[in-house]
Design an enzyme around this catalytic site. Structure first.
Site, PDB file in Angstrom:
ATOM      1  N   TYR A 163       0.830  -1.209   0.000  1.00  0.00           N
ATOM      2  CA  TYR A 163       0.000   0.000   0.000  1.00  0.00           C
ATOM      3  C   TYR A 163       0.863   1.258   0.000  1.00  0.00           C
ATOM      4  CZ  TYR A 163      -3.666   3.293   1.311  1.00  0.00           C
ATOM      5  OH  TYR A 163      -4.538   4.355   1.342  1.00  0.00           O
ATOM      6  N   LYS A 167       1.117   4.021  -3.142  1.00  0.00           N
ATOM      7  CA  LYS A 167       0.755   5.429  -2.987  1.00  0.00           C
ATOM      8  C   LYS A 167       1.960   6.344  -3.225  1.00  0.00           C
ATOM      9  CE  LYS A 167      -3.638   5.004  -2.122  1.00  0.00           C
ATOM     10  NZ  LYS A 167      -4.651   5.488  -3.087  1.00  0.00           N
TER      11      LYS A 167
END
Length: 245
Positions: A163, A167
């Site tokens: 994650y 990002k």
């Protein structure tokens, strides 16, 4: 009337973002992987008296679905004013860099990074027809590499590998796009909705969905004098709202 396409918009922050944009007079195409769920979301908004919205089926993990959505929207409008790349997944937990399966990385990047690129490229021609195009990439404060390397940061120990990496990559893409289109009317920014209580985190966040959506809406509705190529995060930088990369 200005038009907006937002992905992953049938619930949570995405849905509230749609509601707030409708309240500001925009016409919104509510993107959702499942058209039935999208229609239910639209029906709810219609029941609230917000009529300038319709569902559009778009799965950001599927290039054929993206192309189909582009063809569908192209038959309805010739200009798109705002694109909000909101769809995203967490990849579950725990996520350690040394043992998280590579398929998890691939799946998270497919949605959070490659999907954003494919959607943006598919709709860029419609955006270029707008006199004031806006692109908002919904990111996370966890995507700040500067803060991820700061032991004093309050989220320093929160490091879901796939994650965070997805990002951070999304943030990098945002800066590149803003640079590529720097001499145009485009405003392209990354927005952290901040740690918000949603299904995404089992409602563990302290923030509210309306406040999170308002941050996205603010970037989507920037005026001609607004900035481009920034990483907005009230959580990472409460005094300025501008997060370090």
């Amino acid at each position: 009337m200005k038009t907006v396409l937002i992905t992953g918009a049938n619930r949570s922050i995405g849905f509230e973002t749609v509601r707030q944009l409708l309240q500001q007079g925009y016409y919104v195409y509510l993107g959702c992987r499942d058209k039935q769920k999208g229609q239910l979301a639209v029906d709810q908004l219609h029941a609230e008296g917000l009529k300038q919205v319709e569902p559009i089926e778009i799965d950001v993990d599927n290039i054929d679905s993206i192309k189909s959505a582009r063809n569908t929207l192209g038959q309805k409008i010739k200009t798109l004013d705002v694109l909000i790349n909101n769809a995203g997944i967490s990849g579950g937990s725990p996520q350690h860099g040394y043992d998280t399966e590579i398929n998890v990385f691939k799946q998270v990047f497919e949605t959070n990074f490659f999907g954003v690129i494919e959607v943006t490229q598919a709709f860029i021609d419609l955006l270029k027809q707008s006199p004031a195009p806006r692109i908002v990439n919904v990111t996370s404060g966890l995507g700040s590499l500067t803060l991820q390397n700061d032991p004093g940061w309050k989220h320093y120990h929160v490091k879901p590998a796939s994650y965070v990496a997805s990002k951070a990559a999304l943030n990098a893409y945002t800066t590149v796009m803003a640079y590529n289109l720097r001499d145009t009317a485009f405003k392209i920014n990354a927005v952290d909705p901040c740690y918000t209580a949603t299904d995404f985190n089992n409602h563990s966040g302290p923030g509210t969905v309306p406040d999170a959506a308002a941050r996205v809406v603010k970037a989507a509705t920037l005026g001609a004098d607004g900035p481009s190529g920034l990483f907005f995060s009230d959580d990472n930088a409460p005094e300025t709202g501008i997060s370090p990369w």
